[in-house]
Write a protein that holds these residues in place. Structure first.
Motif, PDB file in Angstrom:
ATOM      1  N   MET A   1       0.948  -1.304  -0.013  1.00 27.25           N
ATOM      2  CA  MET A   1      -0.114  -0.079  -0.012  1.00 27.25           C
ATOM      3  C   MET A   1       0.846   1.320  -0.077  1.00 27.25           C
ATOM      4  O   MET A   1       1.861   1.231   0.890  1.00 27.25           O
ATOM      5  CB  MET A   1      -0.882   0.027   1.322  1.00 27.25           C
ATOM      6  CG  MET A   1      -1.846   1.284   1.305  1.00 27.25           C
ATOM      7  SD  MET A   1      -3.062   1.227   2.763  1.00 27.25           S
ATOM      8  CE  MET A   1      -1.715   1.783   4.040  1.00 27.25           C
ATOM      9  N   ASN A   2       0.729   2.136  -0.767  1.00 21.80           N
ATOM     10  CA  ASN A   2       1.289   3.618  -0.811  1.00 21.80           C
ATOM     11  C   ASN A   2       0.745   4.360   0.329  1.00 21.80           C
ATOM     12  O   ASN A   2      -0.514   4.495   0.343  1.00 21.80           O
ATOM     13  CB  ASN A   2       1.097   4.383  -2.272  1.00 21.80           C
ATOM     14  CG  ASN A   2       1.685   5.544  -2.318  1.00 21.80           C
ATOM     15  OD1 ASN A   2       2.345   5.921  -1.241  1.00 21.80           O
ATOM     16  ND2 ASN A   2       1.435   6.260  -3.251  1.00 21.80           N
ATOM     17  N   ASP A   3       1.405   4.526   1.163  1.00 23.66           N
ATOM     18  CA  ASP A   3       0.900   5.209   2.624  1.00 23.66           C
ATOM     19  C   ASP A   3       0.722   6.786   2.512  1.00 23.66           C
ATOM     20  O   ASP A   3       0.648   7.239   3.201  1.00 23.66           O
ATOM     21  CB  ASP A   3       1.864   4.859   3.678  1.00 23.66           C
ATOM     22  CG  ASP A   3       3.210   5.383   3.741  1.00 23.66           C
ATOM     23  OD1 ASP A   3       3.516   5.847   2.774  1.00 23.66           O
ATOM     24  OD2 ASP A   3       3.905   5.123   4.719  1.00 23.66           O
ATOM     25  N   PHE A   4       1.200   7.335   1.304  1.00 27.45           N
ATOM     26  CA  PHE A   4       1.260   8.929   1.024  1.00 27.45           C
ATOM     27  C   PHE A   4      -0.271   9.315   0.299  1.00 27.45           C
ATOM     28  O   PHE A   4      -0.567   8.521  -0.581  1.00 27.45           O
ATOM     29  CB  PHE A   4       2.526   9.395   0.537  1.00 27.45           C
ATOM     30  CG  PHE A   4       2.222  11.006   0.295  1.00 27.45           C
ATOM     31  CD1 PHE A   4       2.471  11.784   1.266  1.00 27.45           C
ATOM     32  CD2 PHE A   4       1.697  11.512  -0.931  1.00 27.45           C
ATOM     33  CE1 PHE A   4       2.408  13.273   1.073  1.00 27.45           C
ATOM     34  CE2 PHE A   4       1.678  12.742  -1.000  1.00 27.45           C
ATOM     35  CZ  PHE A   4       1.914  13.622   0.169  1.00 27.45           C
ATOM     36  N   VAL A   5      -1.010  10.406   0.806  1.00 27.95           N
ATOM     37  CA  VAL A   5      -2.236  10.688   0.191  1.00 27.95           C
ATOM     38  C   VAL A   5      -1.950  12.201   0.044  1.00 27.95           C
ATOM     39  O   VAL A   5      -1.693  12.812   0.932  1.00 27.95           O
ATOM     40  CB  VAL A   5      -3.580  10.373   0.906  1.00 27.95           C
ATOM     41  CG1 VAL A   5      -4.658  11.090   0.274  1.00 27.95           C
ATOM     42  CG2 VAL A   5      -3.459   8.755   1.111  1.00 27.95           C
ATOM     43  N   LYS A   6      -2.118  12.677  -1.235  1.00 27.52           N
ATOM     44  CA  LYS A   6      -1.935  14.160  -1.655  1.00 27.52           C
ATOM     45  C   LYS A   6      -3.317  14.550  -1.355  1.00 27.52           C
ATOM     46  O   LYS A   6      -4.272  14.203  -1.799  1.00 27.52           O
ATOM     47  CB  LYS A   6      -1.597  14.069  -2.953  1.00 27.52           C
ATOM     48  CG  LYS A   6      -1.553  15.920  -3.321  1.00 27.52           C
ATOM     49  CD  LYS A   6      -0.729  15.862  -4.695  1.00 27.52           C
ATOM     50  CE  LYS A   6      -1.779  16.058  -5.805  1.00 27.52           C
ATOM     51  NZ  LYS A   6      -1.321  16.136  -7.160  1.00 27.52           N
ATOM     52  N   VAL A   7      -3.300  15.763  -0.357  1.00 22.63           N
ATOM     53  CA  VAL A   7      -4.506  16.606  -0.178  1.00 22.63           C
ATOM     54  C   VAL A   7      -4.531  17.762  -1.020  1.00 22.63           C
ATOM     55  O   VAL A   7      -3.317  18.600  -0.866  1.00 22.63           O
ATOM     56  CB  VAL A   7      -4.621  17.011   1.434  1.00 22.63           C
ATOM     57  CG1 VAL A   7      -5.766  17.649   1.485  1.00 22.63           C
ATOM     58  CG2 VAL A   7      -4.787  15.478   2.011  1.00 22.63           C
ATOM     59  N   VAL A   8      -5.134  18.173  -1.997  1.00 22.81           N
ATOM     60  CA  VAL A   8      -5.217  19.268  -2.800  1.00 22.81           C
ATOM     61  C   VAL A   8      -6.157  20.233  -1.777  1.00 22.81           C
ATOM     62  O   VAL A   8      -7.303  20.169  -1.827  1.00 22.81           O
ATOM     63  CB  VAL A   8      -5.675  18.999  -4.096  1.00 22.81           C
ATOM     64  CG1 VAL A   8      -5.736  20.499  -4.891  1.00 22.81           C
ATOM     65  CG2 VAL A   8      -4.957  17.955  -4.686  1.00 22.81           C
ATOM     66  N   GLU A   9      -5.564  21.503  -1.346  1.00 24.21           N
ATOM     67  CA  GLU A   9      -6.314  22.523  -0.584  1.00 24.21           C
ATOM     68  C   GLU A   9      -6.880  23.514  -1.674  1.00 24.21           C
ATOM     69  O   GLU A   9      -6.553  23.951  -2.229  1.00 24.21           O
ATOM     70  CB  GLU A   9      -5.368  22.938   0.440  1.00 24.21           C
ATOM     71  CG  GLU A   9      -6.283  24.395   1.064  1.00 24.21           C
ATOM     72  CD  GLU A   9      -7.502  23.884   1.775  1.00 24.21           C
ATOM     73  OE1 GLU A   9      -8.496  24.443   1.491  1.00 24.21           O
ATOM     74  OE2 GLU A   9      -7.359  22.809   2.488  1.00 24.21           O
ATOM     75  N   VAL A  10      -8.358  23.407  -1.650  1.00 28.80           N
ATOM     76  CA  VAL A  10      -9.064  24.223  -2.727  1.00 28.80           C
ATOM     77  C   VAL A  10      -9.876  25.250  -1.919  1.00 28.80           C
ATOM     78  O   VAL A  10     -10.803  25.990  -2.603  1.00 28.80           O
ATOM     79  CB  VAL A  10     -10.039  23.401  -3.652  1.00 28.80           C
ATOM     80  CG1 VAL A  10      -9.377  22.405  -4.380  1.00 28.80           C
ATOM     81  CG2 VAL A  10     -11.238  22.783  -2.480  1.00 28.80           C
ATOM     82  N   GLY A  11      -9.774  25.467  -0.644  1.00 23.98           N
ATOM     83  CA  GLY A  11     -10.425  26.509   0.102  1.00 23.98           C
ATOM     84  C   GLY A  11     -10.258  27.889  -0.301  1.00 23.98           C
ATOM     85  O   GLY A  11     -11.393  28.604  -0.234  1.00 23.98           O
TER      86      GLY A  11
END
Length: 297
Positions: free
Chosen positions: A1-11
């Motif tokens: 499992m790839n343990d990194f998740v990219k969060v794209v901040e759109v606020g």
């Protein structure tokens, strides 16, 4: 499992453009610098659109120019047309976003053209972006339900996503625009998309109108999705459900991910500071369940 998740901040874009308040340039700049300090790898700065239509996004290109730009962070501008792209190029922006939908009715209401016409409009934009070595991210709205048409066929979503990929998008964000989806319906939609677009080039963009966003993100994670859009403090309402929440709160997404063993590289304390700042400016409550439960320190 790839343990990194990219969060794209759109606020700062998708969030603020749906807020009733129009905040000052200096406040938007402060907010964005706080987001940069929080460790997000990808942040949407604003939208190069006419202030007559979206006053909240006025001077987005100038805002981009004024921002600190650490090398490891991707800062992007939404560019709905060629004029918007030219404004982004003028300030040295290296990533932009374009948007269409999987619903004909929504596309007509939102950008006054058919889905195919939206792709025709994109063609010269992609050609110009390529000349300037600019990456393009694609958004697909209404990937499960449309406020005008109702349920949207998963095959249609997959077809639109594949067209964006073929046109040259490096990543396609699948927007669950009105927040009515459940995990099983999200799974069916994603399964169709994964057949024609590599999952590494897909992202999830979920709204929380019916409180299903976190569940839908979890289901997407189970299928292997590793990029998600979210909005700090849950900024942005849902224009199709009066009084309802819109974007899923970044704080809740980060809590889910980190509690599930994923890494986001986000500094939680700095993220909470950014949320506290913008909610103070807007004089509204933070919509994050995480923040409500534990409080922003």
């Amino acid at each position: 499992m790839n343990d990194f998740v990219k969060v794209v901040e759109v606020g700062a874009r998708d969030g603020l453009q749906n807020e009733k308040s129009v905040i000052e340039f200096a406040q938007r700049l402060t907010f964005l610098n706080l987001l940069v300090d929080s460790g997000f790898q990808s942040i949407e700065v604003g939208s190069c659109v006419s202030p007559r239509w979206v006053p909240q996004m006025d001077k987005s290109a100038e805002l981009y120019a004024a921002l600190a730009k650490p090398e490891q962070i991707s800062l992007s501008l939404l560019t709905p047309n060629l004029k918007g792209l030219e404004a982004a190029i003028a300030v040295g922006c290296k990533e932009v976003a374009v948007f269409t939908a999987a619903s004909e009715a929504f596309t007509q209401k939102n950008i006054n053209c058919s889905i195919q016409q939206s792709f025709d409009r994109f063609q010269p934009m992609f050609e110009l972006a390529k000349q300037h070595e600019i990456k393009i991210r694609g958004y697909v709205s209404c990937v499960v339900d449309c406020p005008y048409e109702g349920a949207v066929a998963a095959q249609k979503v997959a077809s639109v996503a594949k067209q964006l990929l073929d046109l040259g998008c490096y990543e396609i964000s699948l927007g669950e625009t009105i927040g009515t989806a459940s995990p099983i319906r999200v799974r069916k939609m994603l399964e169709q998309c994964i057949e024609v677009v590599p999952i590494e080039q897909l992202a999830g963009h979920f709204h929380d109108t019916y409180g299903m966003a976190i569940a839908n993100i979890q289901e997407s994670l189970n299928l292997g999705l590793r990029v998600f859009d979210s909005s700090i403090a849950g900024l942005g309402g849902c224009p199709y459900a009066k009084g309802a929440s819109g974007n899923v709160a970044t704080e809740d997404v980060v809590y889910l991910l980190e509690q599930s063993g994923f890494n986001t590289d986000i500094d939680v304390a700095a993220m909470l500071k950014a949320g506290a700042y913008i909610t103070s400016v807007l004089q509204r409550e933070n919509q994050s369940n995480f923040v409500k439960a534990y409080g922003a320190k």
